[in-house]
Every structure is written in structure tokens, then in C-alpha cells.
Motif scaffolding. Structure first.
Motif, PDB file in Angstrom:
ATOM      1  N   SER A   2     -44.779 -48.087   1.929  1.00  0.00           N
ATOM      2  CA  SER A   2     -44.016 -48.712   2.989  1.00  0.00           C
ATOM      3  C   SER A   2     -43.659 -50.144   2.608  1.00  0.00           C
ATOM      4  O   SER A   2     -44.429 -50.823   1.929  1.00  0.00           O
ATOM      5  CB  SER A   2     -44.854 -48.724   4.279  1.00  0.00           C
ATOM      6  N   PRO A   3     -42.505 -50.612   3.050  1.00  0.00           N
ATOM      7  CA  PRO A   3     -42.165 -52.021   2.826  1.00  0.00           C
ATOM      8  C   PRO A   3     -43.104 -52.963   3.552  1.00  0.00           C
ATOM      9  O   PRO A   3     -43.074 -54.167   3.331  1.00  0.00           O
ATOM     10  CB  PRO A   3     -40.732 -52.129   3.359  1.00  0.00           C
ATOM     11  N   THR A   4     -43.971 -52.433   4.422  1.00  0.00           N
ATOM     12  CA  THR A   4     -44.952 -53.263   5.109  1.00  0.00           C
ATOM     13  C   THR A   4     -46.188 -53.490   4.244  1.00  0.00           C
ATOM     14  O   THR A   4     -47.167 -54.057   4.699  1.00  0.00           O
ATOM     15  CB  THR A   4     -45.399 -52.577   6.406  1.00  0.00           C
ATOM     16  N   LEU A   5     -46.142 -53.020   3.003  1.00  0.00           N
ATOM     17  CA  LEU A   5     -47.233 -53.119   2.031  1.00  0.00           C
ATOM     18  C   LEU A   5     -48.348 -52.122   2.308  1.00  0.00           C
ATOM     19  O   LEU A   5     -49.397 -52.183   1.675  1.00  0.00           O
ATOM     20  CB  LEU A   5     -47.812 -54.545   1.972  1.00  0.00           C
ATOM     21  N   ALA A   6     -48.129 -51.205   3.214  1.00  0.00           N
ATOM     22  CA  ALA A   6     -49.070 -50.117   3.434  1.00  0.00           C
ATOM     23  C   ALA A   6     -48.687 -48.941   2.533  1.00  0.00           C
ATOM     24  O   ALA A   6     -47.550 -48.821   2.085  1.00  0.00           O
ATOM     25  CB  ALA A   6     -49.068 -49.684   4.890  1.00  0.00           C
ATOM     26  N   THR A   7     -49.654 -48.083   2.265  1.00  0.00           N
ATOM     27  CA  THR A   7     -49.430 -46.882   1.461  1.00  0.00           C
ATOM     28  C   THR A   7     -50.009 -45.684   2.200  1.00  0.00           C
ATOM     29  O   THR A   7     -51.133 -45.743   2.689  1.00  0.00           O
ATOM     30  CB  THR A   7     -50.101 -47.006   0.083  1.00  0.00           C
ATOM     31  N   LEU A   8     -49.239 -44.620   2.291  1.00  0.00           N
ATOM     32  CA  LEU A   8     -49.714 -43.377   2.885  1.00  0.00           C
ATOM     33  C   LEU A   8     -49.723 -42.329   1.779  1.00  0.00           C
ATOM     34  O   LEU A   8     -48.732 -42.170   1.059  1.00  0.00           O
ATOM     35  CB  LEU A   8     -48.795 -42.941   4.022  1.00  0.00           C
ATOM     36  N   ALA A   9     -50.830 -41.631   1.633  1.00  0.00           N
ATOM     37  CA  ALA A   9     -50.956 -40.646   0.555  1.00  0.00           C
ATOM     38  C   ALA A   9     -51.594 -39.377   1.080  1.00  0.00           C
ATOM     39  O   ALA A   9     -52.470 -39.419   1.956  1.00  0.00           O
ATOM     40  CB  ALA A   9     -51.800 -41.216  -0.587  1.00  0.00           C
ATOM     41  N   LEU A  10     -51.140 -38.244   0.564  1.00  0.00           N
ATOM     42  CA  LEU A  10     -51.712 -36.940   0.879  1.00  0.00           C
ATOM     43  C   LEU A  10     -52.326 -36.391  -0.396  1.00  0.00           C
ATOM     44  O   LEU A  10     -51.621 -36.194  -1.394  1.00  0.00           O
ATOM     45  CB  LEU A  10     -50.636 -36.000   1.416  1.00  0.00           C
ATOM     46  N   LEU A  11     -53.633 -36.181  -0.396  1.00  0.00           N
ATOM     47  CA  LEU A  11     -54.364 -35.740  -1.579  1.00  0.00           C
ATOM     48  C   LEU A  11     -54.934 -34.357  -1.351  1.00  0.00           C
ATOM     49  O   LEU A  11     -55.481 -34.079  -0.277  1.00  0.00           O
ATOM     50  CB  LEU A  11     -55.522 -36.691  -1.914  1.00  0.00           C
ATOM     51  N   PRO A  66     -53.080 -53.449   4.316  1.00  0.00           N
ATOM     52  CA  PRO A  66     -53.559 -54.782   3.947  1.00  0.00           C
ATOM     53  C   PRO A  66     -54.750 -55.191   4.818  1.00  0.00           C
ATOM     54  O   PRO A  66     -54.778 -54.910   6.022  1.00  0.00           O
ATOM     55  CB  PRO A  66     -52.339 -55.672   4.200  1.00  0.00           C
ATOM     56  N   ARG A  67     -55.717 -55.823   4.210  1.00  0.00           N
ATOM     57  CA  ARG A  67     -56.957 -56.187   4.894  1.00  0.00           C
ATOM     58  C   ARG A  67     -56.712 -56.994   6.169  1.00  0.00           C
ATOM     59  O   ARG A  67     -57.405 -56.809   7.171  1.00  0.00           O
ATOM     60  CB  ARG A  67     -57.846 -56.970   3.930  1.00  0.00           C
ATOM     61  N   GLU A 126     -47.780 -46.372  10.707  1.00  0.00           N
ATOM     62  CA  GLU A 126     -48.774 -47.317  10.183  1.00  0.00           C
ATOM     63  C   GLU A 126     -49.204 -48.309  11.253  1.00  0.00           C
ATOM     64  O   GLU A 126     -50.388 -48.598  11.439  1.00  0.00           O
ATOM     65  CB  GLU A 126     -48.186 -48.060   8.981  1.00  0.00           C
ATOM     66  N   SER A 127     -48.250 -48.828  12.001  1.00  0.00           N
ATOM     67  CA  SER A 127     -48.567 -49.795  13.056  1.00  0.00           C
ATOM     68  C   SER A 127     -49.428 -49.169  14.144  1.00  0.00           C
ATOM     69  O   SER A 127     -50.433 -49.750  14.570  1.00  0.00           O
ATOM     70  CB  SER A 127     -47.265 -50.345  13.649  1.00  0.00           C
TER      71      SER A 127
END
Length: 779
Positions: A50-59, A128-129, A179-180
Motif C-alpha cells: 500500500s502507498p500507506t507503507l503497509a503491506t498485506l500478504a497471503l501466505l 508501520p509501528r 488497513e486503516s
């Protein structure tokens, strides 16, 4: 903007798969550790950034330990376990058990581990933390915990489950919103469940701070929001509220400005707000003066709002379509299957043949006749008792029936004991009750057992001794011939049927009236299979048929409906003089998939199944990846002929008898090294290899809990082609030792990609690699 990054580990050569898995895990601040002596079986990761610096992943993968990396401590991990069991640990070696449907938080600062004890699917959100730390308490560390039954945690789980099920279709705007929402809900759950190890006074302050922050979030759009407003709403003094923020080393006004800027930043890069001006977005979040907004935004992020929006949106790649619209047509949707029944419902009727399948000591020769005791109809299952047990190298004569035989009982069933035992259906008796992947009790659509959401009559399963997950089963097809008609009136002939059906690709594009018609054409060939052609006998339009249980079938919606020819108008002399070249083959060759107890037979996948490639005929070998002990091979859907595409929805469906030889290739031990890590059906003929791609190679994993219905809605040729390209690239790199650039060039100049079928829910594309292009192997 972002940017789906699908990383199918199966697309890499087997020798590089484990390294690719580890490298990709590293981008998520994770490393892996496999159980002692365990081999890398499979792993799939899809990543959206995401441009919000978040990452979503499906493993998705097998049992292993994932370790967080402390050097990547600028983020926090939020995980949803779609399925799988294991536990979390943190620095203090505290363990938190998790299972299917659980939600957890893991902080890399705690140098924790995530241990899975079996196959798993994990939706992972890396944020992000700052989104969590500092809003909980004074410390920088976020609790590592499996969240329990707080209201916020309960609200987060269905949201995460929906994201996992719809991962492939998620757009940037949806990712930003998700994400939000998840971050805020998890923050609330942490405040409710993760008690800080501090004195009671600090805990009370933390609770007050959480309430104050929530109040601020709800009122960020108020331009004149003040500390007095918040204090009054929460029943606190303004001075106390100021001290709460001072305890976090920041002022109230700084916090409010930061939260407003974050909201503005998200909207600037959200495609759903692309038509809003920068001034509108600033005003929406409490900035009444555009110049002031621009100044504080630039000071906070080092870039002006206009430039930030431009740089973010400019990263979107545009794919040329050569004058064709991106969405150039809609395939009619075929019904998806009903919910999976309980395992006890999944079993076919218990029979002596299944219970007492002999265990041979040598490969030998075997005969597997077709009867109600040796078939399963419309579904695959890892729990069906085998009807035959063989050793690698065994030769099996296997009989198969077409599920369309009742289109003409006189020519395809009458007088044939095997066919009659399978198709017999009267008011009081139904020979094979379960037909399809739905419940045995026909409570949803009233069609009958299985609800008709799987159609193929499959002979088997055959248990191959020594077959284990990770191995490859080779099915050598030595001979195929039509099943002779047993009715003396048609001696020396064999018959088949083609249905131009409602699920066919053509059905929404008919020219003549009635526009929604279904037409069945009956063909014949010589019983010896020596003529090399088939010809049409007659055709008829489908009219509503009433089955022996009294259910009316307006369309061809259920397998094996007895057709009353007295209600039909047969049209003879159709396609006069046309000779159809016969290409006998099994449309359905499958090993049992590992993912579910009962699987609709219609959509093909990595396990084979309803692949519908006419090249799987005499003289070919079909290679299938084994995922359950014994492989559990089934064959069916016999075809006398088929064109690539299978446009009308069916081929020339004709009962066949085949002679096959089964060869087991043990993982890491086979001379055919290119079979190691095989993850999709592969056909080998005398002159070529046929690689297969599907819209979703493993739709049972990729599409979540409702995969068996979702796959019918989402298939596309572009996805199938992409899958075939990846499979072919991997094959050329492994089998012929080409590098990636060489493989890509060769695919473009010499490999033929064709549409296998668009009739089976999970559309297929195959690639033909001619052996003659390559130097003969050294002897």
C-alpha cells in the motif's frame, strides 16, 4: 501506486523454490525454519503493498517456524489464521496457542516466533509501528498476543476472512480502507486485552489515553477541535488531558495535527478520492486554509501535497490492449457447489469391492470394470476407499462411462450390465445416490443427491503403494477404444453425445430463436475404433424432463437425467457427410487433492481432474503431483473427440475403455528431474510436452472457504495464460537448462499457447513445447 506482487513459489525451478520462499519472507520481516528432516513441499505468497507503507500478504505453505527479524523493528505484524494450528512466542518465551480463525499481533522487537504445526493459510498485515505504538502506552513495544473475545477482535476476524477470500481482486482504495479499519480495531482490542506490566495508576492513564484518542479520531473533521472539547466529552480536566500526551512526549495539538495529516495522506493516494481537489481533502480533515495545509504537510513528509499525489499515482502501470477493451465479454455464470458436507456424508455407498481391494506384491496386470461399486459420481475425495491397490509399474485395464449416456438409453445403456448398474433409476431406487459435491439430502435446490454440482462419472480411486506427498504419478495411456453398444439393434457401433449447454461459452451469443436453447447431438463410430471418424446421427432440443423422483429439469442441470424421447422432436440427417476425426482421450484424470474432503469434479486444478486436453490419448503420459498417501487416482469423462476450447460446454462424450500403466516418480529420486516440484498436470506425447495453466492453479487454496463456487465467477483467460507462461518458463529452465531470458525468447518464437477449455469453471490454457527443437540427449 501499489501493486500486487504475486510470488508463486511454484513458478520457480525446484532447485530455487526454497531460496525464493526465504527471500520473499524477508520482505515481510520474516525468516523460516523447517522441521528437522523436512523437505520444502510448497509455498505461495501474494503481496500487496500500500502507498500507506503497509503491506498485506497471503501466505500458504506447510508446517514450519517463521521468525520475526528484530532489524526490521519499524513495523508490527497482525496475522489472521485462515486455517492452520500452532503457537506464538515472544522474548520472554511465553507461548500463545492459535488455530483456525484466530487473530494475533506479533512485534518484531520481541524477537518472537510463529510456529505452524501443519498446512496453513495466513493473512498478514504489516503496518508501520507508529500506527500502534505510542497509542497504547509509553513503551515502544507492542504486545505479542493472540487476541481473544473482545468486541473489537470479534469484529476484525470476519473482515480479515473476507480480505483473504477476495485477496486477488482487492484494489488500492480497498486496501487503504482495510488497513486503516483493521489497525483501529486491533488497537482497540490491544487496549482491552493486553494489560501493561505497570502499576495501577499507569493502567488507568493508559485507559484514559485510549478513550481520548478514540474521541479525537471521531472528531478530526472539526476545524476548531480543542483540548477543552475532548476533556469535556470524556469528563476529564483539560490539564489532565494535556498531561496524558506529555507522558507520550508530545503535545495534544501535535497529536491532532499528525492524525489529520495521516488522514489527508491516505486520501491523496486513494483512487476513490482521485476526483477531489487537494483543498477539498485538506478541508475535509480540519485544515481550513490550503496554504497552511500545504506548509504543514511539506514539513511533516518532506514533499508538497501536489507532488506527493503525483508521485504516488504515477507508479501505476498501464497495460496496452491493442485496441481491445479490457473487459471484452462476460461468460455466463455456472452455478457453484453447495457447502461441503460432513466427512461422514462424503463417502460413497460402502461396498465389498471397496472394503476388500487386494494388495498386490508385484505390479502385474489388473482389470477395473465399471459398476456402481467402482465409480464415484461428480466429486473427488481423499476419503473415498480405493477400489484397487497396485504397485508402481502396474498395467490396468480401466472401464469408464460417460455421464451423458442417458441422452440415448437405447444406444448407450440398454443391455450393458455395467452401465445399467450405474444409471438404474426408478421411483423407488437410485443406483448411485451421491452425484456431485453438495449434500446428500437434496434440501437446497431439490435436484437430488449432490445437487448436481459435479457431473463426471469417475472410475476409481486406485491406490498406488508408496505414493507420498511430493511424489509424481505418471499415467501412461497405452490404449483407448470405444465401449461397444450392447443393444443388438446397433451391433458393431459405439455412440456418444454432445450437449450445446447453458454453461457453454456460446450460450449468450446465439443468433437463431429460441436464444436460450440447449441442443444435444448424438454421434456414432465403429465399435472397433478403426474407422478414425465419427458422424452425427440426429439432434434434439432439450425440453423440460421429469426425473423418476418427480423433479422437473428445465435445463441440463443434473447429471444422468433419464431423457424421455417421446417428448422430443428428433432431427435426423444433421451434418450430412461431415466426418469428425476421433481423438479418444480421458477428459478427467486426477489424483485426490489434499485441501478438502469433497471437491466438485468440474473445475480442474493442480491435481488434474477435468483438464479436457485431447492430447491425453493413446501414447501419451500424464504426470500429476501427489498430495495424499496412495495418490488415489480416478479417471473418467471419456471423450471420443474434442476441439480446443470445448466451446459448447461438452466434447463428444463417449464411454471408453483404456489400458494404462502407472509409474511412481519419487521426489528427488526420479531420472526425470523436471518432475521434482511439479505443481500442475503435465502431458508428454511422442513429440511434445504440454504444460497447463489455469485461472487458479490451486483454487481450493487461493479462493478461500467458498472456493468451489468462487472459481466459476472469477475465471479469466488472462490469468490462465499467465499461469501457463509461468509453468512453461519453469519447465524450460529445468528440463532444458535455459536461463530465464532464453526461456522467454523461446516461448515467444516457438511455443504454441492454446485455449484448452472454457467450459469447466477454472479455464485452461496449454503450451506445446516441441521436443524436436532441442538436441537429442546424449546416450
Amino acid at each position: 501506486m501499489s501493486r500486487t506482487v504475486p510470488v508463486s513459489i511454484a513458478a520457480f525451478p525446484a532447485s530455487k523454490q526454497e531460496a525464493a520462499w526465504r527471500e520473499t519472507l524477508g520482505t515481510l520481516s520474516l525468516s523460516d525454519q523447517w522441521p528437522k528432516g523436512a523437505a520444502f513441499h510448497f509455498g505461495e505468497i501474494s503481496i500487496k503493498r500500500s502507498p500507506t507503507l503497509a503491506t498485506l500478504a497471503l501466505l500458504r505453505s506447510t508446517a514450519q517456524v517463521l521468525k520475526t527479524r528484530a532489524d526490521e523493528a519499524d513495523s508490527v505484524l497482525i496475522g489472521f489464521v485462515h486455517y492452520g494450528r500452532g503457537h506464538l512466542t515472544d522474548t520472554g518465551r511465553r507461548a500463545f496457542e492459535f488455530a483456525d480463525g484466530d487473530l494475533w499481533v506479533c512485534d518484531p522487537l520481541a524477537a518472537g516466533t510463529i510456529q505452524f504445526r501443519n498446512d496453513f493459510e495466513l493473512l498478514l498485515l504489516r503496518v508501520p509501528r507508529e500506527r500502534l505504538a505510542g497509542r497504547i502506552g509509553r513503551g515502544a513495544e507492542v504486545a505479542t498476543i493472540v487476541l481473544g473475545e473482545s468486541v473489537s477482535a470479534a469484529a476484525t476476524r470476519p473482515m480479515m476472512r473476507a480480505l483473504a477470500a477476495n485477496f486477488a481482486m482487492m484494489e488500492d482504495g480497498e486496501l487503504i480502507a482495510a488497513e486503516s479499519a483493521i489497525t483501529e480495531l486491533v488497537l482497540s482490542a490491544l487496549l482491552a486485552e493486553a494489560r501493561p506490566e505497570e502499576d495501577n495508576a499507569t493502567q488507568v492513564q493508559a485507559a484514559h489515553l485510549a478513550r481520548v484518542c478514540a474521541q479525537i479520531e471521531a472528531r478530526l473533521r472539526e476545524p476548531d477541535l480543542s483540548v477543552a472539547d475532548i476533556a469535556k466529552a470524556e469528563g476529564l480536566s483539560p490539564r489532565y488531558v494535556q498531561r496524558l500526551f506529555e507522558g507520550q512526549d508530545r503535545a495534544f495539538s501535535d497529536y491532532v495535527r499528525h492524525r489529520r495529516l495521516e488522514r489527508c495522506r491516505l486520501d491523496l493516494i486513494n483512487p476513490h478520492h482521485a476526483d477531489r481537489s487537494i483543498a477539498e481533502i485538506g478541508y475535509r480533515w480540519g485544515f481550513g486554509d490550503q496554504a497552511h495545509f500545504s506548509r504543514v504537510f511539506s514539513a511533516a513528509y518532506g514533499i508538497a501535497p501536489r507532488e506527493f499525489r503525483k508521485s504516488s499515482s504515477g507508479a501505476v502501470e498501464t497495460r496496452w490492449t491493442r485496441g481491445r477493451p479490457i473487459h471484452s465479454g462476460v461468460r455466463p455464470m455456472r452455478p457453484g457447489p453447495s457447502p461441503v458436507p460432513a466427512p461422514e456424508e462424503a463417502d460413497a455407498p460402502a461396498t465389498e469391492a471397496r472394503a476388500r481391494a487386494p494388495e498386490p506384491s508385484e505390479p502385474g496386470r489388473h482389470h477395473l470394470p465399471v459398476s456402481r461399486e467402482t465409480v464415484h459420481w461428480g466429486y473427488l475425495s481423499r476419503s473415498i476407499p480405493p477400489v484397487l491397490r497396485v504397485r508402481s509399474g502396474a498395467i490396468v485395464t480401466v472401464e469408464t462411462l460417460t455421464q451423458h449416456a442417458y441422452d440415448d438409453h437405447e444406444r448407450m445403456i440398454k443391455g450393458d450390465p455395467g452401465a445399467e448398474s450405474v444409471f438404474r433409476w426408478s421411483r423407488d431406487y437410485k443406483a448411485v445416490d451421491r452425484r456431485g459435491a453438495g449434500p446428500v439430502n437434496a434440501s437446497i435446490f431439490g435436484r437430488g443427491a449432490g445437487e448436481g454440482f459435479g457431473v463426471h462419472i469417475c472410475t476409481g480411486p486406485i491406490f498406488v503403494h508408496g505414493a507420498e506427498p511430493g511424489d509424481v504419478l505418471e499415467v501412461q495411456i497405452r490404449d483407448l477404444r470405444p465401449r461397444p453398444c450392447a443393444n443388438p439393434a446397433y451391433a458393431g457401433q459405439a455412440f456418444g453425445s454432445n450437449a450445446a449447454s447453458a454453461w457453454g461459452f456460446h450460450h449468450d451469443d446465439l443468433l437463431d430463436e429460441p436464444r436460450k436453447r440447449e441442443v444435444v447431438t448424438i454421434y456414432r463410430t465403429d465399435a472397433a475404433g478403426e474407422s478414425g471418424y465419427a458422424e452425427a446421427v440426429y439432434s434434439f432440443r432439450w425440453v423440460p424432463q421429469t426425473d423418476p423422483f418427480g423433479v422437473v429439469h428445465e435445463t441440463i442441470d443434473y447429471p444422468g437425467i433419464p431423457v424421455d424421447h417421446a417428448r422430443l422432436t428428433e432431427r435426423h440427417g444433421v451434418m450430412k457427410g461431415v466426418r469428425v476425426p476421433v481423438r479418444p482421450h480421458f477428459g478427467f484424470i486426477a489424483v485426490a487433492p489434499r485441501e478438502s474432503d469433497i471437491v466438485d469434479s468440474v473445475p480442474p486444478g493442480y491435481f488434474g481432474g477435468n483438464v479436457d486436453n485431447w492430447r491425453a490419448g493413446k501414447g501419451s503420459s500424464v504426470y500429476l503431483p501427489v498430495t495424499v498417501p496412495g495418490a488415489l487416482l480416478s479417471v473418467g469423462d471419456p471423450h471420443l473427440a474434442q476441439g480446443d476450447g470445448e466451446i459448447s460446454g461438452t466434447a463428444l462424450e463417449c464411454s471408453l475403455t483404456g489400458e494404462i500403466r502407472l509409474v511412481l516418480h519419487k521426489r528427488g529420486e526420479t531420472e526425470k528431474a523436471f518432475l521434482n516440484g511439479l505443481n500442475a498436470p503435465l502431458i508428454e506425447t511422442e513429440g511434445a510436452f504440454l504444460l497447463h495453466g489455469f485461472s487458479y492453479t490451486n483454487y481450493l487454496r487461493e479462493l478461500g472457504r467458498n472456493a468451489q463456487s468462487e472459481v466459476f465467477k472469477r475465471s479469466s483467460l488472462s490469468r490462465a495464460l499467465r499461469s501457463a507462461v509461468r509453468a512453461t518458463r519453469k519447465f524450460l529452465m529445468e528440463r532444458y537448462e535455459l536461463d530465464e531470458d532464453e526461456a522467454i525468447s523461446l516461448m515467444s518464437v516457438a511455443v504454441d499457447f492454446g485455449v484448452t477449455q472454457v467450459a469447466d469453471g477454472n479455464w485452461g490454457v496449454h503450451a506445446k513445447v516441441d521436443k524436436a527443437m532441442f538436441p537429442a540427449p546424449e546416450r
